[in-house]
Design a protein around this motif. Structure first.
Motif, PDB file in Angstrom:
ATOM      1  N   ARG A 110       0.825  -1.208   0.000  1.00  0.00           N
ATOM      2  CA  ARG A 110       0.000   0.000   0.000  1.00  0.00           C
ATOM      3  C   ARG A 110       0.860   1.259   0.000  1.00  0.00           C
ATOM      4  NH1 ARG A 110      -5.447  -0.630   3.637  1.00  0.00           N
ATOM      5  NH2 ARG A 110      -5.913  -2.812   3.179  1.00  0.00           N
ATOM      6  N   GLY A 111       0.360   2.279  -0.685  1.00  0.00           N
ATOM      7  CA  GLY A 111       1.006   3.577  -0.653  1.00  0.00           C
ATOM      8  C   GLY A 111       0.552   4.381   0.550  1.00  0.00           C
ATOM      9  N   PRO A 112       1.005   5.640   0.660  1.00  0.00           N
ATOM     10  CA  PRO A 112       0.645   6.461   1.823  1.00  0.00           C
ATOM     11  C   PRO A 112      -0.858   6.586   2.041  1.00  0.00           C
ATOM     12  CG  PRO A 112       2.449   7.471   0.620  1.00  0.00           C
ATOM     13  CD  PRO A 112       1.989   6.311  -0.202  1.00  0.00           C
ATOM     14  N   ALA A 113      -1.634   6.773   0.974  1.00  0.00           N
ATOM     15  CA  ALA A 113      -3.080   6.904   1.147  1.00  0.00           C
ATOM     16  C   ALA A 113      -3.688   5.595   1.647  1.00  0.00           C
ATOM     17  CB  ALA A 113      -3.733   7.319  -0.169  1.00  0.00           C
ATOM     18  N   GLY A 114      -3.238   4.481   1.096  1.00  0.00           N
ATOM     19  CA  GLY A 114      -3.747   3.190   1.539  1.00  0.00           C
ATOM     20  C   GLY A 114      -3.370   2.879   2.975  1.00  0.00           C
ATOM     21  N   LEU A 115      -2.170   3.277   3.386  1.00  0.00           N
ATOM     22  CA  LEU A 115      -1.765   3.068   4.775  1.00  0.00           C
ATOM     23  C   LEU A 115      -2.562   3.966   5.722  1.00  0.00           C
ATOM     24  CD1 LEU A 115       2.104   2.692   4.356  1.00  0.00           C
ATOM     25  CD2 LEU A 115       0.466   0.910   5.011  1.00  0.00           C
ATOM     26  N   ALA A 116      -2.847   5.181   5.303  1.00  0.00           N
ATOM     27  CA  ALA A 116      -3.692   6.049   6.127  1.00  0.00           C
ATOM     28  C   ALA A 116      -5.078   5.445   6.303  1.00  0.00           C
ATOM     29  CB  ALA A 116      -3.791   7.436   5.497  1.00  0.00           C
ATOM     30  N   GLN A 117      -5.607   4.831   5.243  1.00  0.00           N
ATOM     31  CA  GLN A 117      -6.899   4.151   5.340  1.00  0.00           C
ATOM     32  C   GLN A 117      -6.820   2.958   6.284  1.00  0.00           C
ATOM     33  OE1 GLN A 117      -7.846   3.237   1.279  1.00  0.00           O
ATOM     34  NE2 GLN A 117      -8.561   5.306   0.808  1.00  0.00           N
ATOM     35  N   ALA A 118      -5.706   2.223   6.230  1.00  0.00           N
ATOM     36  CA  ALA A 118      -5.536   1.074   7.124  1.00  0.00           C
ATOM     37  C   ALA A 118      -5.465   1.515   8.576  1.00  0.00           C
ATOM     38  CB  ALA A 118      -4.276   0.302   6.737  1.00  0.00           C
ATOM     39  N   HIS A 119      -4.790   2.632   8.828  1.00  0.00           N
ATOM     40  CA  HIS A 119      -4.728   3.172  10.196  1.00  0.00           C
ATOM     41  C   HIS A 119      -6.125   3.564  10.666  1.00  0.00           C
ATOM     42  CE1 HIS A 119      -3.761   6.012  13.448  1.00  0.00           C
ATOM     43  NE2 HIS A 119      -2.605   5.389  13.548  1.00  0.00           N
ATOM     44  N   ALA A 120      -6.900   4.196   9.778  1.00  0.00           N
ATOM     45  CA  ALA A 120      -8.273   4.568  10.132  1.00  0.00           C
ATOM     46  C   ALA A 120      -9.117   3.329  10.423  1.00  0.00           C
ATOM     47  CB  ALA A 120      -8.899   5.386   9.006  1.00  0.00           C
ATOM     48  N   ALA A 121      -8.902   2.255   9.642  1.00  0.00           N
ATOM     49  CA  ALA A 121      -9.648   1.023   9.887  1.00  0.00           C
ATOM     50  C   ALA A 121      -9.294   0.427  11.245  1.00  0.00           C
ATOM     51  CB  ALA A 121      -9.365   0.013   8.776  1.00  0.00           C
ATOM     52  N   ARG A 165       7.334  -0.806  26.788  1.00  0.00           N
ATOM     53  CA  ARG A 165       6.638   0.463  26.952  1.00  0.00           C
ATOM     54  C   ARG A 165       5.435   0.516  26.029  1.00  0.00           C
ATOM     55  NH1 ARG A 165       7.544   3.921  31.021  1.00  0.00           N
ATOM     56  NH2 ARG A 165       7.205   5.726  29.681  1.00  0.00           N
ATOM     57  N   VAL A 166       4.482   1.381  26.368  1.00  0.00           N
ATOM     58  CA  VAL A 166       3.339   1.649  25.507  1.00  0.00           C
ATOM     59  C   VAL A 166       3.538   3.035  24.904  1.00  0.00           C
ATOM     60  CG1 VAL A 166       0.836   1.867  25.365  1.00  0.00           C
ATOM     61  CG2 VAL A 166       1.852   0.213  26.928  1.00  0.00           C
ATOM     62  N   VAL A 167       3.491   3.099  23.571  1.00  0.00           N
ATOM     63  CA  VAL A 167       3.739   4.358  22.864  1.00  0.00           C
ATOM     64  C   VAL A 167       2.594   4.602  21.889  1.00  0.00           C
ATOM     65  CG1 VAL A 167       6.235   4.124  23.078  1.00  0.00           C
ATOM     66  CG2 VAL A 167       5.088   3.215  21.045  1.00  0.00           C
ATOM     67  N   ASP A 168       2.440   5.850  21.452  1.00  0.00           N
ATOM     68  CA  ASP A 168       1.404   6.186  20.473  1.00  0.00           C
ATOM     69  C   ASP A 168       1.727   5.582  19.114  1.00  0.00           C
ATOM     70  OD1 ASP A 168      -0.224   7.724  22.179  1.00  0.00           O
ATOM     71  OD2 ASP A 168       1.034   9.503  21.870  1.00  0.00           O
ATOM     72  N   LEU A 169       0.680   5.201  18.379  1.00  0.00           N
ATOM     73  CA  LEU A 169       0.820   4.760  16.994  1.00  0.00           C
ATOM     74  C   LEU A 169       0.381   5.919  16.113  1.00  0.00           C
ATOM     75  CD1 LEU A 169       1.501   2.497  15.002  1.00  0.00           C
ATOM     76  CD2 LEU A 169      -0.880   1.761  15.136  1.00  0.00           C
ATOM     77  N   ASP A 170       1.353   6.705  15.683  1.00  0.00           N
ATOM     78  CA  ASP A 170       1.077   7.944  14.963  1.00  0.00           C
ATOM     79  C   ASP A 170       0.671   7.649  13.518  1.00  0.00           C
ATOM     80  OD1 ASP A 170       1.380  10.985  14.845  1.00  0.00           O
ATOM     81  OD2 ASP A 170       2.673  10.323  13.193  1.00  0.00           O
ATOM     82  N   GLU A 171      -0.416   8.266  13.060  1.00  0.00           N
ATOM     83  CA  GLU A 171      -0.909   8.020  11.706  1.00  0.00           C
ATOM     84  C   GLU A 171       0.088   8.466  10.650  1.00  0.00           C
ATOM     85  OE1 GLU A 171      -4.585   9.263   8.702  1.00  0.00           O
ATOM     86  OE2 GLU A 171      -4.679   9.801  10.826  1.00  0.00           O
ATOM     87  N   ALA A 172       0.730   9.623  10.828  1.00  0.00           N
ATOM     88  CA  ALA A 172       1.678  10.119   9.825  1.00  0.00           C
ATOM     89  C   ALA A 172       2.872   9.183   9.707  1.00  0.00           C
ATOM     90  CB  ALA A 172       2.126  11.524  10.196  1.00  0.00           C
ATOM     91  N   ALA A 173       3.388   8.693  10.830  1.00  0.00           N
ATOM     92  CA  ALA A 173       4.513   7.756  10.784  1.00  0.00           C
ATOM     93  C   ALA A 173       4.098   6.435  10.150  1.00  0.00           C
ATOM     94  CB  ALA A 173       5.054   7.527  12.185  1.00  0.00           C
ATOM     95  N   PHE A 174       2.882   6.013  10.426  1.00  0.00           N
ATOM     96  CA  PHE A 174       2.353   4.778   9.838  1.00  0.00           C
ATOM     97  C   PHE A 174       2.270   4.928   8.313  1.00  0.00           C
ATOM     98  CE2 PHE A 174      -0.969   1.722   8.758  1.00  0.00           C
ATOM     99  CZ  PHE A 174      -0.732   0.654   9.619  1.00  0.00           C
ATOM    100  N   ALA A 175       1.700   6.030   7.840  1.00  0.00           N
ATOM    101  CA  ALA A 175       1.489   6.223   6.405  1.00  0.00           C
ATOM    102  C   ALA A 175       2.787   6.463   5.650  1.00  0.00           C
ATOM    103  CB  ALA A 175       0.534   7.389   6.181  1.00  0.00           C
ATOM    104  N   SER A 176       3.784   7.033   6.329  1.00  0.00           N
ATOM    105  CA  SER A 176       5.048   7.353   5.657  1.00  0.00           C
ATOM    106  C   SER A 176       6.119   6.282   5.870  1.00  0.00           C
ATOM    107  CB  SER A 176       5.579   8.702   6.145  1.00  0.00           C
ATOM    108  OG  SER A 176       5.835   8.668   7.541  1.00  0.00           O
ATOM    109  N   ARG A 177       5.757   5.189   6.532  1.00  0.00           N
ATOM    110  CA  ARG A 177       6.685   4.081   6.797  1.00  0.00           C
ATOM    111  C   ARG A 177       7.909   4.559   7.581  1.00  0.00           C
ATOM    112  NH1 ARG A 177       5.630   3.181   1.168  1.00  0.00           N
ATOM    113  NH2 ARG A 177       4.175   1.461   0.824  1.00  0.00           N
TER     114      ARG A 177
END
Length: 213
Positions: A124-135, A182-194
């Motif tokens: 998946r590209g950045p848009a597809g990864l952003a959609q996966a994070h939203a899902a 540790r528990v850390v945030d799963l940031d959408e921008a980092a997820f989408a940009s790999r």
């Protein structure tokens, strides 16, 4: 009554005990979040009847967590998986296979009756990864976490547990990172940009997540 076990961003948690048990550690923590008796045994050594009867007690929380990691690995990687269901066996040296993780979650590490599926992310590209994070935000909830496999461009190398964030105003997802405990945030921008930097790995490869269907 056994005390509940909760995790939120910034909290400390058990550290994986070998270089190949990130998936087993994530699944162990998922079950601890759902099963207060198991969490109490890991933390305090109090073993109620029927709880982790197949795990030895080395006498410390770290030792008990390590022992339970191996119990989980025995279920996820064996020819007879969680619930004694046949599955493709997998070498423990190669970590936790997604099909074993899926059955472990459905067998008792998530709320009863929650079905799980595997979502592939690598192509998946950045848009597809952003959609996966939203899902993931819509599917992950207390009692129904997800696993995220991350790696480099060539292979998945690490597994973390995706949890709903307990904080307000910030990212809506958090991850238990077993390599540092540790528990850390799963940031959408980092997820989408790999650029995840989870356990030293950046690229989302796949999820084992609650399946709405």
């Amino acid at each position: 009554m056994a005390a509940a076990f909760h995790l939120a961003a910034g909290d400390s948690a058990p550290v994986q005990q070998t270089s190949t048990t990130c998936g087993s550690a994530s699944l162990a923590v998922a079950r601890m979040l759902r099963d207060p008796a198991l969490a109490r045994w890991v933390r305090d050594g109090i073993r109620p009847l029927g709880v982790v009867a197949d795990a030895r007690d080395p006498g410390t929380p770290t030792g008990r967590f390590a022992a339970y990691e191996q119990v989980v690995a025995g279920r996820t990687n064996a020819a007879l998986g969680p619930g004694a269901r046949p599955q493709l066996p997998w070498p423990r040296a190669l970590g936790t296979p997604p099909w074993g993780a899926r059955r472990e979650l459905e067998h008792g590490a998530a709320d009863p009756g929650t079905p799980y599926g595997v979502g592939w992310l690598r192509t998946r590209g950045p848009a597809g990864l952003a959609q996966a994070h939203a899902a993931l935000r819509t599917r992950v909830r207390p009692g129904a976490p997800a696993l995220l496999y991350v790696g480099n461009a060539w292979a998945p190398r690490h597994v973390v547990l995706v949890l709903p964030s307990a904080g307000g105003g910030g990212p809506e997802l958090a991850v238990y990172e077993p390599s540092i405990g540790r528990v850390v945030d799963l940031d959408e921008a980092a997820f989408a940009s790999r650029t995840l930097r989870l356990g030293g790995w950046d690229v989302p490869w796949l999820t084992v997540q609650p399946d709405p269907h």
